[in-house]
Design an enzyme around this catalytic site. Structure first.
Site, PDB file in Angstrom:
ATOM      1  N   HIS A   8      -1.504   1.476  -4.214  1.00  0.00           N
ATOM      2  CA  HIS A   8      -1.920   2.869  -4.057  1.00  0.00           C
ATOM      3  C   HIS A   8      -1.086   3.837  -4.895  1.00  0.00           C
ATOM      4  CE1 HIS A   8      -3.954   1.890   0.087  1.00  0.00           C
ATOM      5  NE2 HIS A   8      -4.600   1.404  -0.949  1.00  0.00           N
ATOM      6  N   GLN A  67       0.846  -1.193   0.000  1.00  0.00           N
ATOM      7  CA  GLN A  67       0.000   0.000   0.000  1.00  0.00           C
ATOM      8  C   GLN A  67       0.883   1.245   0.000  1.00  0.00           C
ATOM      9  OE1 GLN A  67      -3.366  -0.716   3.127  1.00  0.00           O
ATOM     10  NE2 GLN A  67      -1.705  -2.132   3.575  1.00  0.00           N
TER      11      GLN A  67
HETATM   12  P1  OAD Z   1      -1.198   2.846   9.061  1.00  0.00           P
HETATM   13  O1  OAD Z   1      -0.511   4.081   9.515  1.00  0.00           O
HETATM   14  O2  OAD Z   1      -2.684   2.822   9.125  1.00  0.00           O
HETATM   15  O3  OAD Z   1      -0.683   1.591   9.894  1.00  0.00           O
HETATM   16  C1  OAD Z   1       0.685   1.346  10.079  1.00  0.00           C
HETATM   17  C2  OAD Z   1       0.825   0.144  10.975  1.00  0.00           C
HETATM   18  O4  OAD Z   1       2.201  -0.155  11.108  1.00  0.00           O
HETATM   19  C3  OAD Z   1       0.269   0.345  12.385  1.00  0.00           C
HETATM   20  O5  OAD Z   1      -0.579  -0.750  12.737  1.00  0.00           O
HETATM   21  C4  OAD Z   1       1.517   0.377  13.268  1.00  0.00           C
HETATM   22  O6  OAD Z   1       1.293  -0.203  14.540  1.00  0.00           O
HETATM   23  C5  OAD Z   1       2.479  -0.462  12.464  1.00  0.00           C
HETATM   24  N1  OAD Z   1       3.904  -0.161  12.661  1.00  0.00           N
HETATM   25  C6  OAD Z   1       4.492   1.023  12.953  1.00  0.00           C
HETATM   26  N2  OAD Z   1       5.829   0.895  13.008  1.00  0.00           N
HETATM   27  C7  OAD Z   1       6.110  -0.414  12.752  1.00  0.00           C
HETATM   28  C8  OAD Z   1       7.304  -1.167  12.656  1.00  0.00           C
HETATM   29  N3  OAD Z   1       8.522  -0.624  12.834  1.00  0.00           N
HETATM   30  N4  OAD Z   1       7.203  -2.479  12.365  1.00  0.00           N
HETATM   31  C9  OAD Z   1       5.995  -3.055  12.184  1.00  0.00           C
HETATM   32  N5  OAD Z   1       4.823  -2.393  12.262  1.00  0.00           N
HETATM   33  C10 OAD Z   1       4.880  -1.085  12.527  1.00  0.00           C
HETATM   34  O7  OAD Z   1      -0.671   2.545   7.581  1.00  0.00           O
HETATM   35  P2  OAD Z   1      -1.313   1.592   6.466  1.00  0.00           P
HETATM   36  O8  OAD Z   1      -1.934   0.396   7.058  1.00  0.00           O
HETATM   37  O9  OAD Z   1      -0.277   1.415   5.434  1.00  0.00           O
HETATM   38  O10 OAD Z   1      -3.798   5.159   1.877  1.00  0.00           O
HETATM   39  O11 OAD Z   1      -2.436   2.539   5.888  1.00  0.00           O
HETATM   40  C11 OAD Z   1      -3.176   2.098   4.804  1.00  0.00           C
HETATM   41  C12 OAD Z   1      -3.518   3.246   3.910  1.00  0.00           C
HETATM   42  O12 OAD Z   1      -4.135   4.301   4.670  1.00  0.00           O
HETATM   43  C13 OAD Z   1      -2.317   3.940   3.287  1.00  0.00           C
HETATM   44  O13 OAD Z   1      -1.849   3.290   2.123  1.00  0.00           O
HETATM   45  C14 OAD Z   1      -2.858   5.298   2.955  1.00  0.00           C
HETATM   46  C15 OAD Z   1      -3.555   5.569   4.275  1.00  0.00           C
HETATM   47  O14 OAD Z   1      -4.540   6.528   4.249  1.00  0.00           O
HETATM   48  C16 OAD Z   1      -3.989   6.143   1.004  1.00  0.00           C
HETATM   49  O15 OAD Z   1      -3.386   7.191   1.063  1.00  0.00           O
HETATM   50  C17 OAD Z   1      -4.996   5.820  -0.040  1.00  0.00           C
END
Ligand code: OAD
Length: 270
Positions: free
Chosen positions: A121, A103
């Protein structure tokens, strides 16, 4: 199957897997210094998605949207892939069939060497002409002109990314679902697993019988569906899994991934 967080228990499953798919999210790039979206310091805590990441926002104020993307491009420009990206790039050469679905728009998986990659994305280093749909790669930071214009027709350019309220590229999405349906092992790494349709991919894999492994800083809605849950930093956990996998392969020179069960795998199952 009861859920486990033991790498030792996971290895026999990986040794047997022919088709492996990984879904990644912003958490994978966090250790490279790129902010996630929903964490404590997440981008959506400081900025309003509806003002910056929707087609309506762009039509209303292309300059503001581009200033935000220009800032993010500058933030990402000098960031380097971390051990999580590098491990996933290595896995392309280890598993008989391996696909990475991300993503993330930061391009760090490509920079790490991943080629069997679906960027669901889009990519922040690409721009698309609003009039003609032509896609250009552009790595200039900061941008000399905001908003930028198409070198071919002079039309407005937009970031080649998916915004809220927009559909994902349909062929990319079908391919992502096909791979998820067909895989035997699926990893969900560094994603909050709440943004659709990406969040449905691991669920689709699990419903089709794949082993689901979650690697994340904290439990997500996938936690109860996954058979393996590893909580911590992806840049530490993935290299640990990789090392254990290599050791298992070395221990039994006849073991090769995706082929018949290895002696070690059989022993572990007893
Ligand atoms: P999020 O910011 O929603 O989630 C990131 C996740 O990574 C969280 O659950 C954190 O706990 C975890 N995390 C943080 N640091 C970490 C590490 N060092 N190792 C492992 N895990 C870690 O990001 P996404 O799930 O990517 O979309 O968000 C999905 C979409 O929402 C994105 O692509 C973007 C956003 O709005 C669009 O812009 C269309």
């Amino acid at each position: 199957m009861k859920s486990s967080s033991s790498i030792e228990d996971l290895i026999p499953h990986l040794l047997q897997a022919k088709k492996v798919v990984v879904l990644t999210g912003a958490g994978v790039s966090a250790e490279s210094g790129i902010p996630t979206f929903r964490g404590r310091d997440g981008l959506w805590k400081k900025y309003r998605a509806e003002e910056l990441a929707t087609p309506y926002a762009f039509i209303s104020n292309p300059r503001l949207v581009w200033e935000w993307y220009d800032w993010r491009r500058q933030l990402i420009a000098d960031k380097q892939p971390n051990p999580a990206h590098l491990t996933l790039a290595k896995w392309e050469n280890i598993f008989p069939s391996f696909w990475l679905i991300t993503q993330n728009i930061d391009g760090l998986h490509q920079q790490a060497g991943s080629r069997r990659l679906l960027e669901l994305h889009g990519n922040i280093w690409k721009m698309r002409c609003v009039d003609e749909g032509t896609v250009f790669e552009n790595r200039t930071t900061p941008l000399p002109e905001i908003p930028p214009h198409c070198p071919d027709c002079g039309g407005l350019l937009r970031p080649h990314v998916v915004w809220f309220g927009e559909s994902l590229d349909s062929s990319l999405l079908s391919e992502a679902f096909r791979l998820s349906h067909e895989c035997e092992v699926m990893f969900s790494i560094g994603t909050s697993a709440i943004v659709q349709p990406a969040a449905s991919l691991p669920v689709a894999a699990a419903e089709n019988g794949a082993l689901l492994i979650e690697i994340n800083a904290e439990p997500t809605p996938l936690a109860s569906v996954a058979q393996f849950n590893f909580y911590g930093r992806a840049g530490e956990i993935l290299p640990q899994i990789h090392q254990a996998l290599l050791q298992a392969l070395e221990k039994n020179s006849s073991a090769s991934l995706g082929k018949n069960r290895t002696t070690k795998a059989r022993k572990t199952e007893k």
